[in-house]
Write an enzyme that holds these catalytic residues in place. Structure first.
Site, PDB file in Angstrom:
ATOM      1  N   ARG A 524       1.005  -1.165  -0.107  1.00 28.13           N
ATOM      2  CA  ARG A 524       0.017  -0.098  -0.014  1.00 28.13           C
ATOM      3  C   ARG A 524       0.924   1.400   0.105  1.00 28.13           C
ATOM      4  NH1 ARG A 524      -3.877   1.000   4.638  1.00 28.13           N
ATOM      5  NH2 ARG A 524      -2.029   0.095   5.757  1.00 28.13           N
ATOM      6  N   SER A 588       7.371  -4.974   7.586  1.00 29.23           N
ATOM      7  CA  SER A 588       7.099  -5.928   8.466  1.00 29.23           C
ATOM      8  C   SER A 588       7.853  -7.045   8.273  1.00 29.23           C
ATOM      9  CB  SER A 588       5.577  -6.141   8.365  1.00 29.23           C
ATOM     10  OG  SER A 588       4.943  -5.175   8.275  1.00 29.23           O
ATOM     11  N   ASP A 642       5.400  -2.960  11.426  1.00 28.52           N
ATOM     12  CA  ASP A 642       3.798  -2.842  11.677  1.00 28.52           C
ATOM     13  C   ASP A 642       3.380  -3.047  13.139  1.00 28.52           C
ATOM     14  OD1 ASP A 642       4.452  -5.617  11.753  1.00 28.52           O
ATOM     15  OD2 ASP A 642       2.817  -6.308  10.618  1.00 28.52           O
TER      16      ASP A 642
END
Length: 902
Positions: A524, A588, A642
């Site tokens: 994203r 992450s 994350d």
């Protein structure tokens, strides 16, 4: 003339549909806890939870009490690939003094007959399971117990009503201990109604059989009902056979508009006036008498036999069902009718014979019609339970009326098919349903008990005691300390990586920030606008891009070029290509950081395998890819995990949030640690967020004692064998795979899917964690569980679905408990850091497992509370930790940087 006379006995389809609706209403009433006491159709639970599946085997004894004869049987059930059974029986009379005497005499007689049978068959010294067919209404609380509600069918034994008949039989068997060596070993495993026996016998030959019907001396039906509808029994899982005891339908007056004067007269002259009214309209015990009463009245009114009433017509019970059946053999013309009437000292003319034959037809046709209406109600209920538009099913059927009456079966089938056109019904005649059926129920109970043992053994290692969880908590605590200390950090399984995030948001953050989020199969790019002051807010705009498998597992250069391509598309889309915005990069994967904007990849997880990345600084790789493209420039301020993003997002809302937890595809925790405890970073003042990377807990073998053979199989088949062992026991990416391994093992043991391992079950990764969440949902009926399994190419029975649900529950419960034990170690450490007796703290949480699984979050919270009782932990769901969190970390880093400069 006869038609006019018996007009009320001829029932139209509209009337039958109405009877069907009335019976459906009575069924619902009988199943409800509050309405059952006043229901006439008692809907008795039988505790028979499964139909035969063909794998039953062994020798069984059965005794059968309920008809005109008592029977003892030996049933051999063979699992020889052909699925066969052999039945050997012996019949004993039931003398009047026994069936109308006292209870002790009755059960002594049963025991004596059984012992005689065993003597005859040379079985006296064999320990065989015993099934007891007892064809009277009983209230059962378990399979091997039944309290008699009331006698039917001419039985009137004293002192038995309201007592457990199995206990009475056991006592009688004990009495004969001396002459019979293993009397104490001969145990009654199942008490069965003959109707249930019929269904089970036919169910052995046809797996679609889920209804049993008796139309003989008595009448009754049973069927497999969903447990969620049976209020009288605890539990919602699976199905149970319900013995409707439909003979009493109408005892409350519900059928009064359909009962004729003849029905009323017959009832008044019976042994039990006002009871079993439906049975008195349809069972063979009463139809002959009904015909006699009609003929008597017609003769008295001069419509038959020239008005001459013979003694036979005045004698109760003189016309029996066998006479009615014989008179309805149309192929033989009127000869049978004439012969029977002559034997009854009547002088019939041809017209008399035609009229009498017609009376018999109307009476037996009404019986078939009423029986069909009630059966249609049961079939409709079954179809609705299964949520099918059209259903194929089989009705197992037994009883003298059905077997010996020349027209009855054809009439019944025809009317049932007319009343329920959306059910394709096969009627299967039972062979010795009551005897063989009891043995079948016993065989199924035997099989289920053996299966239960095997399933419990397979799932036992997943049941963690409180002591085992405390041990996990203590080991996690030890590993956390190793990871923080300079001399042990290099070899620690929990890496405790410094993030160089020194603070949580204080509300003064503002500006426009870009965030990138790479952590799974999607990538994203976000634009985040943060406003401070009284109108504090965070606005986000984002776009999602897929990362194809060939890029996830290609070269590092290809991966970062793809990322930059996605950024370029987003900047173009938002019209901000020229602006040099501060950027936070949520990455992450385990990174060793030397500062907030430097992150060296320790190793890939979650299916990523891009080459030339491990040991490299991912921020440098991103900068180089931006340079290669040469279209725009960005200020990369922070590389973020994350988990840290999750903590920061919740910290923006709640300043007490100092822990971040991810429980989704992966599993990880971060928390704010005192700088003085972090030996691998210079400085003792303030706090820094530590990314624990706890997924590697146990990689040194410290939790091998709780790893199962299934965990080892999952680990060995993974992309990174021997690594991330704790994550492989707690995260969504692996739970479905653990379930699949267990299902394969249980199938190999013949406990699931008929022992057939389907092609789809062999496929790694077929069992996604979302299926676990769906299967374990409390709102989901087993039927929907079966549908999910069918989508996965697994053709399951109802029993299979229960086992699959249980396996999913065991795996996800252990995951939540292990996660809770790890988190308890962290909150206890925080409490000790602060030096307080009691700690209040908030944990920011994200991840699909925590958010979507129906029980994971509850079990996790309960485990933390149990293992860290001095900590009051609030769990706060994070909103977009990886996107919004990355922007907030970038904003906090900018704020702290500006403060430092000033």
């Amino acid at each position: 003339q006869v038609d006019r006379y018996l007009y009320h006995m001829r029932l139209s389809d509209d009337v039958l549909l109405d009877v069907m609706a009335r019976f459906q209403a009575e069924m619902v009433k009988g199943l409800g806890r509050d309405t059952n006491p006043t229901a006439t159709v008692k809907m008795l639970p039988t505790f028979v939870r499964s139909l035969p599946d063909g794998s039953e085997k062994g020798d069984f004894l059965a005794v059968d009490l309920g008809g005109s004869q008592f029977r003892a049987h030996q049933v051999k059930v063979c699992d020889d690939g052909k699925q066969s059974s052999q039945l050997e029986s012996k019949f004993y009379p039931t003398p009047k003094e026994v069936i109308q005497g006292n209870g002790a005499e009755l059960f002594d007689y049963v025991a004596e007959c059984l012992l005689d049978f065993m003597e005859t068959k040379n079985l006296k010294h064999k320990k065989l399971p015993l099934g007891f067919t007892f064809s009277f209404p009983c209230k059962q609380t378990k399979l091997e117990e039944g309290v008699l509600l009331g006698w039917t069918k001419h039985f009137k034994v004293r002192g038995v009503q309201d007592t457990d008949v199995v206990t009475s039989l056991r006592k009688a068997l004990q009495k004969h201990k001396a002459s019979f060596v293993p009397a104490e070993d001969l145990d009654v495993l199942a008490l069965v109604n003959d109707t249930v026996g019929t269904m089970m016998t036919c169910g052995y030959d046809d797996p679609r059989c889920e209804v049993g019907l008796i139309i003989g001396t008595g009448t009754n039906a049973c069927y497999m009902e969903d447990m969620r509808h049976i209020d009288l029994v605890e539990g919602d899982e699976g199905r149970m056979c319900i013995n409707t005891e439909w003979g009493a339908f109408g005892d409350d007056g519900a059928l009064d508009d359909l009962r004729t004067e003849f029905d009323r007269e017959l009832d008044l002259g019976s042994l039990n006036p006002g009871k079993q009214l439906f049975e008195k309209m349809i069972s063979s015990l009463y139809l002959g008498e009904l015909v006699r009463l009609i003929l008597l009245k017609m003769t008295k009114e001069g419509l038959l036999f020239n008005g001459k009433v013979s003694t036979a017509l005045l004698t109760k019970g003189k016309i029996e069902m066998k006479h009615v059946s014989a008179m309805e053999k149309y192929k033989e013309g009127l000869s049978n009718t004439k012969e029977i009437l002559t034997e009854l000292n009547l002088c019939p003319s041809e017209e008399d014979c035609i009229a009498v034959q017609h009376v018999c037809t109307i009476v037996s046709f009404r019986s078939a019609n009423l029986c069909a209406a009630a059966l249609a109600a049961i079939l409709t209920r079954l179809r609705e339970n299964k949520k099918l538009l059209r259903m194929r099913t089989t009705v197992g059927i037994d009883g003298g009326l059905y077997k010996t009456h020349p027209q009855y079966p054809k009439r019944l089938h025809k009317v049932v098919r007319r009343l329920v056109p959306n059910c394709d019904v096969r009627f299967l005649l039972s062979v010795s349903g009551s005897g063989k059926g009891a043995a079948m129920v016993t065989a199924v109970a035997y099989r289920l008990a053996a299966q239960r043992k095997q399933i419990d053994a397979a799932l036992a290692p997943f049941l963690l005691s409180l002591d085992a969880l405390r041990e996990v908590k203590n080991k996690m605590r030890t590993e956390l300390e190793y990871g923080l200390k300079r001399e042990t950090q290099a070899n620690a399984s929990v890496k405790m990586l410094p993030t160089y995030v020194y603070g949580t948001p204080d509300g003064t953050e503002k500006g426009k920030f870009l965030a990138l989020d790479l952590g799974g199969t999607n990538f994203r790019v976000l634009l985040v606008k943060i406003k401070s002051g009284r109108r504090r807010s965070v606005q986000m705009y984002n776009k999602i891009f897929a990362i194809p498998l060939e890029i996830m597992q290609g070269t590092g250069e290809e991966l970062f070029d793809h990322i930059v391509q996605c950024i370029a598309d987003f900047l173009e889309y938002m019209g901000i290509k020229g602006a040099r915005l501060p950027l936070g990069f949520t990455f992450s994967f385990p990174c060793r950081q030397a500062s907030i904007d430097k992150g060296t990849l320790v190793g890939w997880t979650k299916g990523f395998k891009a080459t030339d990345c491990e040991g490299e600084d991912v921020v440098d790789m991103l900068r180089e890819a931006i340079r290669r493209r040469n279209e725009f420039d960005l200020d990369i301020v922070a590389v973020v995990n994350d988990t840290v993003g999750t903590m920061m997002t919740c910290g923006y809302e709640d300043p007490n949030c100092e822990i971040g937890l991810i429980a989704g595809t992966g599993s990880n925790v971060c928390y704010m640690e005192d700088m003085k405890n972090i030996e691998i970073v210079e400085g003792n003042e303030g706090k820094m967020c530590i990314n624990t990377e706890w997924g590697g807990f146990g990689d040194n073998g410290c939790i091998d004692n709780i790893r199962t053979k299934y965990d080892k199989e999952v680990d060995e088949g993974s992309l990174n064998p021997g690594k991330q062992r704790y994550e492989k026991m707690t995260s969504g990416m692996y739970l479905g795979e653990i379930v699949r391994q267990i299902l394969i093992d249980l199938t190999k043991q013949g406990l699931l899917f008929r022992g057939q391992i389907s092609e789809s079950l062999r496929k790694r990764g077929i069992f996604e964690t979302k299926f676990l969440s769906q299967i374990e949902s409390d709102r989901l009926a087993l039927l929907q569980v079966r549908r999910i399994l069918q989508q996965l190419g697994l053709d399951s029975t109802c029993e299979d679905s229960i086992i699959v649900k249980e396996v999913c529950g065991a795996v996800s419960k252990r995951a939540a408990q292990l996660c809770g034990a790890g988190l308890a170690a962290i909150v206890e450490k925080k409490r000790e850091n602060r030096g307080v007796e009691h700690l209040q703290i908030t944990v920011g949480v994200d991840g699909t497992l925590y958010k979507l699984h129906p029980h994971f979050s509850r079990i996790l919270r309960e485990t933390v509370k149990e293992l860290a009782p001095q900590c009051d932990v609030t769990f706060m769901l994070s909103e977009d930790g990886s996107g919004k969190g990355a922007a907030l970390i970038t904003a906090v880093a900018k704020r702290l940087h500006n403060v430092g400069q000033k």
